[in-house]
Design a protein around this motif. Structure first.
Motif, PDB file in Angstrom:
ATOM      1  N   GLN A   1       0.715  -0.994   0.206  1.00  0.00           N
ATOM      2  CA  GLN A   1       0.147  -0.038   0.030  1.00  0.00           C
ATOM      3  C   GLN A   1       0.785   1.277  -0.017  1.00  0.00           C
ATOM      4  O   GLN A   1       0.183   2.319  -0.436  1.00  0.00           O
ATOM      5  CB  GLN A   1      -0.958   0.121   1.244  1.00  0.00           C
ATOM      6  CG  GLN A   1      -1.990  -1.149   1.265  1.00  0.00           C
ATOM      7  CD  GLN A   1      -2.806  -1.009   2.459  1.00  0.00           C
ATOM      8  OE1 GLN A   1      -2.762  -0.023   3.246  1.00  0.00           O
ATOM      9  NE2 GLN A   1      -3.281  -2.329   2.870  1.00  0.00           N
ATOM     10  N   TYR A   2       1.935   1.079   0.487  1.00  0.00           N
ATOM     11  CA  TYR A   2       3.080   2.453   0.558  1.00  0.00           C
ATOM     12  C   TYR A   2       4.145   2.184  -0.624  1.00  0.00           C
ATOM     13  O   TYR A   2       4.254   3.479  -1.122  1.00  0.00           O
ATOM     14  CB  TYR A   2       3.682   2.255   2.019  1.00  0.00           C
ATOM     15  CG  TYR A   2       2.806   2.767   3.033  1.00  0.00           C
ATOM     16  CD1 TYR A   2       2.804   3.790   3.578  1.00  0.00           C
ATOM     17  CD2 TYR A   2       2.096   1.500   3.657  1.00  0.00           C
ATOM     18  CE1 TYR A   2       1.624   4.256   4.674  1.00  0.00           C
ATOM     19  CE2 TYR A   2       1.042   1.888   4.682  1.00  0.00           C
ATOM     20  CZ  TYR A   2       1.058   3.290   5.017  1.00  0.00           C
ATOM     21  OH  TYR A   2       0.147   3.513   6.110  1.00  0.00           O
ATOM     22  N   PHE A   3       4.605   1.138  -1.015  1.00  0.00           N
ATOM     23  CA  PHE A   3       5.999   1.144  -1.881  1.00  0.00           C
ATOM     24  C   PHE A   3       5.184   1.140  -3.011  1.00  0.00           C
ATOM     25  O   PHE A   3       4.294   0.462  -3.642  1.00  0.00           O
ATOM     26  CB  PHE A   3       6.811   0.026  -1.579  1.00  0.00           C
ATOM     27  CG  PHE A   3       7.648  -0.116  -0.466  1.00  0.00           C
ATOM     28  CD1 PHE A   3       8.386   1.017  -0.020  1.00  0.00           C
ATOM     29  CD2 PHE A   3       7.426  -0.988   0.697  1.00  0.00           C
ATOM     30  CE1 PHE A   3       9.127   1.219   0.862  1.00  0.00           C
ATOM     31  CE2 PHE A   3       8.053  -0.963   1.733  1.00  0.00           C
ATOM     32  CZ  PHE A   3       8.982   0.190   2.001  1.00  0.00           C
ATOM     33  N   LYS A   4       6.051   1.925  -4.093  1.00  0.00           N
ATOM     34  CA  LYS A   4       5.665   1.984  -5.364  1.00  0.00           C
ATOM     35  C   LYS A   4       5.753   0.507  -6.251  1.00  0.00           C
ATOM     36  O   LYS A   4       5.059   0.102  -6.878  1.00  0.00           O
ATOM     37  CB  LYS A   4       6.716   2.665  -6.334  1.00  0.00           C
ATOM     38  CG  LYS A   4       6.407   4.290  -5.928  1.00  0.00           C
ATOM     39  CD  LYS A   4       7.716   5.171  -6.713  1.00  0.00           C
ATOM     40  CE  LYS A   4       7.644   6.590  -6.385  1.00  0.00           C
ATOM     41  NZ  LYS A   4       8.914   7.228  -7.155  1.00  0.00           N
ATOM     42  N   GLU A   5       6.813  -0.259  -5.712  1.00  0.00           N
ATOM     43  CA  GLU A   5       7.014  -1.546  -6.134  1.00  0.00           C
ATOM     44  C   GLU A   5       6.402  -2.392  -5.264  1.00  0.00           C
ATOM     45  O   GLU A   5       6.489  -2.430  -4.236  1.00  0.00           O
ATOM     46  CB  GLU A   5       8.360  -1.882  -6.318  1.00  0.00           C
ATOM     47  CG  GLU A   5       9.323  -0.801  -7.388  1.00  0.00           C
ATOM     48  CD  GLU A   5       8.784  -1.267  -8.985  1.00  0.00           C
ATOM     49  OE1 GLU A   5       8.311  -2.397  -8.952  1.00  0.00           O
ATOM     50  OE2 GLU A   5       8.555  -0.370  -9.625  1.00  0.00           O
ATOM     51  N   PRO A   6       5.297  -3.292  -5.742  1.00  0.00           N
ATOM     52  CA  PRO A   6       4.571  -4.073  -4.996  1.00  0.00           C
ATOM     53  C   PRO A   6       5.546  -5.197  -4.435  1.00  0.00           C
ATOM     54  O   PRO A   6       6.559  -5.725  -5.139  1.00  0.00           O
ATOM     55  CB  PRO A   6       3.532  -4.727  -5.639  1.00  0.00           C
ATOM     56  CG  PRO A   6       3.966  -4.613  -7.217  1.00  0.00           C
ATOM     57  CD  PRO A   6       4.834  -3.417  -7.083  1.00  0.00           C
ATOM     58  N   VAL A   7       5.441  -5.851  -3.154  1.00  0.00           N
ATOM     59  CA  VAL A   7       5.860  -6.841  -2.495  1.00  0.00           C
ATOM     60  C   VAL A   7       4.908  -8.230  -2.643  1.00  0.00           C
ATOM     61  O   VAL A   7       3.998  -7.984  -2.135  1.00  0.00           O
ATOM     62  CB  VAL A   7       6.400  -6.324  -0.858  1.00  0.00           C
ATOM     63  CG1 VAL A   7       7.112  -7.737  -0.264  1.00  0.00           C
ATOM     64  CG2 VAL A   7       7.286  -5.119  -1.002  1.00  0.00           C
ATOM     65  N   ARG A   8       5.597  -9.272  -3.224  1.00  0.00           N
ATOM     66  CA  ARG A   8       4.533 -10.441  -3.317  1.00  0.00           C
ATOM     67  C   ARG A   8       5.247 -11.474  -2.611  1.00  0.00           C
ATOM     68  O   ARG A   8       6.527 -11.491  -2.308  1.00  0.00           O
ATOM     69  CB  ARG A   8       4.485 -10.584  -4.715  1.00  0.00           C
ATOM     70  CG  ARG A   8       3.745  -9.610  -5.655  1.00  0.00           C
ATOM     71  CD  ARG A   8       3.656 -10.230  -7.113  1.00  0.00           C
ATOM     72  NE  ARG A   8       2.878  -9.038  -7.840  1.00  0.00           N
ATOM     73  CZ  ARG A   8       3.403  -8.327  -8.588  1.00  0.00           C
ATOM     74  NH1 ARG A   8       4.951  -8.041  -8.642  1.00  0.00           N
ATOM     75  NH2 ARG A   8       2.996  -7.050  -9.275  1.00  0.00           N
ATOM     76  N   PRO A   9       4.461 -12.305  -2.012  1.00  0.00           N
ATOM     77  CA  PRO A   9       4.796 -13.598  -1.291  1.00  0.00           C
ATOM     78  C   PRO A   9       6.072 -14.283  -2.217  1.00  0.00           C
ATOM     79  O   PRO A   9       7.078 -14.805  -1.222  1.00  0.00           O
ATOM     80  CB  PRO A   9       3.571 -14.671  -1.199  1.00  0.00           C
ATOM     81  CG  PRO A   9       2.522 -13.815  -1.332  1.00  0.00           C
ATOM     82  CD  PRO A   9       2.906 -12.347  -2.349  1.00  0.00           C
ATOM     83  N   GLU A  10       6.164 -14.267  -3.492  1.00  0.00           N
ATOM     84  CA  GLU A  10       7.259 -14.978  -3.802  1.00  0.00           C
ATOM     85  C   GLU A  10       8.675 -14.204  -3.844  1.00  0.00           C
ATOM     86  O   GLU A  10       9.564 -14.643  -4.317  1.00  0.00           O
ATOM     87  CB  GLU A  10       7.074 -15.082  -5.457  1.00  0.00           C
ATOM     88  CG  GLU A  10       6.601 -14.104  -6.236  1.00  0.00           C
ATOM     89  CD  GLU A  10       5.186 -13.794  -6.545  1.00  0.00           C
ATOM     90  OE1 GLU A  10       4.984 -12.934  -7.374  1.00  0.00           O
ATOM     91  OE2 GLU A  10       4.553 -14.096  -5.325  1.00  0.00           O
ATOM     92  N   HIS A  11       8.557 -12.857  -3.223  1.00  0.00           N
ATOM     93  CA  HIS A  11       9.664 -12.114  -2.988  1.00  0.00           C
ATOM     94  C   HIS A  11      10.284 -12.630  -1.722  1.00  0.00           C
ATOM     95  O   HIS A  11      11.596 -12.251  -1.255  1.00  0.00           O
ATOM     96  CB  HIS A  11       9.443 -10.675  -3.183  1.00  0.00           C
ATOM     97  CG  HIS A  11       8.934 -10.215  -4.312  1.00  0.00           C
ATOM     98  ND1 HIS A  11       8.038  -9.135  -4.541  1.00  0.00           N
ATOM     99  CD2 HIS A  11       9.026 -10.749  -5.778  1.00  0.00           C
ATOM    100  CE1 HIS A  11       7.960  -8.957  -5.795  1.00  0.00           C
ATOM    101  NE2 HIS A  11       8.407  -9.821  -6.435  1.00  0.00           N
ATOM    102  N   VAL A  12       9.567 -13.249  -0.762  1.00  0.00           N
ATOM    103  CA  VAL A  12      10.320 -13.602   0.485  1.00  0.00           C
ATOM    104  C   VAL A  12      11.385 -14.618   0.380  1.00  0.00           C
ATOM    105  O   VAL A  12      11.185 -15.833  -0.104  1.00  0.00           O
ATOM    106  CB  VAL A  12       8.879 -14.093   1.274  1.00  0.00           C
ATOM    107  CG1 VAL A  12       9.309 -14.678   2.616  1.00  0.00           C
ATOM    108  CG2 VAL A  12       7.930 -12.984   1.410  1.00  0.00           C
ATOM    109  N   VAL A  13      12.473 -14.283   1.114  1.00  0.00           N
ATOM    110  CA  VAL A  13      13.622 -15.055   1.097  1.00  0.00           C
ATOM    111  C   VAL A  13      13.735 -15.926   2.345  1.00  0.00           C
ATOM    112  O   VAL A  13      14.390 -16.771   2.436  1.00  0.00           O
ATOM    113  CB  VAL A  13      14.766 -14.467   0.686  1.00  0.00           C
ATOM    114  CG1 VAL A  13      14.672 -13.909  -0.754  1.00  0.00           C
ATOM    115  CG2 VAL A  13      15.103 -13.401   1.646  1.00  0.00           C
TER     116      VAL A  13
END
Length: 513
Positions: free
Chosen positions: A306-318
């Motif tokens: 909701q805040y960052f320009k680039e969305p964070v998605r579950p597949e980004h989680v390391v």
């Protein structure tokens, strides 16, 4: 049943090797008490390594009128930053603001109160900022044009626990990891505890007093020792975090407000990553098996998106981690509103063999909790030694002298740069990591080494045999996971399969005598 191999006598048995147990063991040992601490797993292997890794007053607790807790935590924030400037550092937090959130005037008033509830010498105060011009505004969506910035501190939580245990040991305490308390009974003015080690052998400890600092297992240990006697109850709250590749290239952290009233942090982490958390959920399961759920991952990703320009998605989680916080049961219906303050419950059976149980607490106030707990025990045991930890460095924290100083955390970079010159035969990134992890203990780690070949085998990239042996010898590391995920976060940086390879290396290379 395994026969007891020997008996131990002590003034104080501490059950639990999290931050509260280690802090109490340190304070008590420094006052001359004979202390034994037992922990069924590794130090900081549960709640105390699963925090958001902040030394903070708790800005959001002002909303629940917990002014006393916030003031206490703000005072302790400065005490801890002085005591351990190697594993802590100041951090500026940016709070973007939108009209649908709490009114800006209310937030500004809260920040003003946060700045002045306690004396502040180390950290700058809060202010309003324009996000269109501020570096922290660049990764955010364009609708966030205004915000606020304030100060708190960052801490390596697992290392904080280990340093307290080390200091306790230096003052004579016996630290027994992977040693469970399987039985506890009061008899004849003493406590009799059966401790079972990893080898299956039992030891009977006869203690004049016991501290129950078992975290999520506090209630069960208390029920074992004093059935039907507890007046306090724990509310277990699960907090989960996710780690993603770094989302921004500046050194500020973010605090984001959600429509449900929760706040979530996004914090620079391990150079290449961003730490995002936490959730607040009531937990009814086994504390040994706590883990993040897909719904929690989605919640955290959606909130920061909701805040960052680039969305964070579950597949980004390391990487993810979860912990169960044992909070004091109160009337709050919502998990996020449950108090983070602590309560100490003393049962002394009419004056003999006191049992002190720890309920609640937060990492920032652990030292004060420990001081109050040991004050209570010393009174019961006839020990007149005063508290001492407020003016003592933790191991490795004596960067500019034996006593805590304001300059240490503010001049940390200057101290580190001298180490880079002193140990110029090592890669700079390695010396910088050692400085952050070990402080002045780096000289013990590297004693007798003058060239890279003296470091032994490079077991994994950036992890040399000399460090593995140091952690086994001085910091109770017995497993690969202890080293890769608690004594360090090298697990994020080494190739896949590192844990199995390190475990095999450790098995093939037992600690030298």
């Amino acid at each position: 049943m395994t026969a007891a191999v020997h008996d131990i006598e002590c003034d104080l048995l501490v059950v639990g090797g999290g931050i509260n147990g280690a802090g109490i063991a340190r304070d008590a040992a420094g006052r001359g008490l004979c202390v034994v601490l037992c922990e069924k797993d590794d130090l900081a292997s549960h709640t105390s390594s699963a925090s958001t890794k902040l030394i903070h007053g708790g800005l959001r607790y002002l909303e629940y009128y917990e002014f006393s807790l916030v003031r206490k935590a703000l005072i302790e924030r400065e005490v801890l930053l002085r005591a351990a400037p190697h594993i802590m550092h100041p951090l500026r937090f940016v709070m973007p603001h939108a009209p649908c959130q709490r009114p800006a005037l209310l937030i500004r008033a809260g920040l003003f109160l946060y700045d002045f509830l306690a004396k502040r010498e180390l950290l700058p105060g809060s202010s309003g900022i324009g996000l269109r011009c501020h570096v922290a505004g660049r990764p955010l969506k364009p609708e966030f044009t205004r915000g606020f910035v304030y100060s708190d501190g960052w801490v390596d939580d697992a290392r904080l626990v280990v340093l307290n245990a080390m200091d306790a040991c230096m003052h004579g305490a016996a630290i027994k990891t992977r040693t469970a308390c399987t039985a506890l009974r009061r008899e004849g003015g003493l406590w009799y505890a059966t401790l079972r080690g990893a080898d299956g052998q039992d030891t009977v400890v006869r203690a004049r007093s016991v501290v129950n600092a078992a975290g999520p297992w506090t209630a069960s240990l208390l029920g074992q020792a004093l059935p039907q006697r507890s007046s306090q109850h724990l509310r277990l709250i699960k907090g989960s975090h996710i780690v993603v590749k770094r989302l921004f290239d500046h050194d500020h952290a973010y605090i984001f407000q959600n429509r449900d009233g929760r706040i979530v942090f996004a914090i620079p982490y391990e150079q290449d990553y961003t730490l995002i958390g936490t959730t607040d959920l009531d937990y009814k399961g086994d504390p040994n098996a706590v883990a993040i759920t897909p719904d929690e991952v989605s919640y955290l990703c959606e909130l920061v998106s909701q805040y960052f320009k680039e969305p964070v998605r579950p597949e980004h989680v390391v990487w993810t981690y979860s912990g169960v916080r044992p909070l004091v049961e109160d009337e709050a219906q919502d998990a996020k509103a449950v108090t983070r303050d602590y309560r100490l419950e003393l049962d002394d059976d009419g004056g003999a063999a006191p049992l002190l149980s720890i309920f609640g607490g937060k990492i920032t106030t652990y030292r004060k909790l420990a001081e109050e707990a040991v004050d209570m025990l010393c009174k019961a045991l006839g020990n007149r030694q005063p508290g001492w930890t407020a003016k003592a460095c933790l191991p490795g924290g004596d960067l500019f002298g034996d006593t805590p100083q304001n300059c240490a955390v503010l001049r940390y970079d200057e101290w580190r740069d001298k180490l880079l010159q002193q140990y110029d035969w090592l890669p700079r990134v390695l010396v910088a990591r050692y400085a952050r992890a070990y402080g002045t203990r780096i000289h013990t780690l590297l004693a007798g080494r003058v060239k890279l070949e003296d470091m032994g085998a490079e077991v994994e990239p950036g992890l040399y045999a000399v460090e593995v042996d140091y952690l086994r010898r001085y910091e109770w590391a017995t497993a690969a996971q202890d080293i890769l995920w608690r004594r360090s976060k090298l697990g994020l940086h080494v190739p896949e399969g590192a844990e199995a390879r390190l475990a095999a290396w450790m098995a093939a290379h037992p600690l030298p005598a």
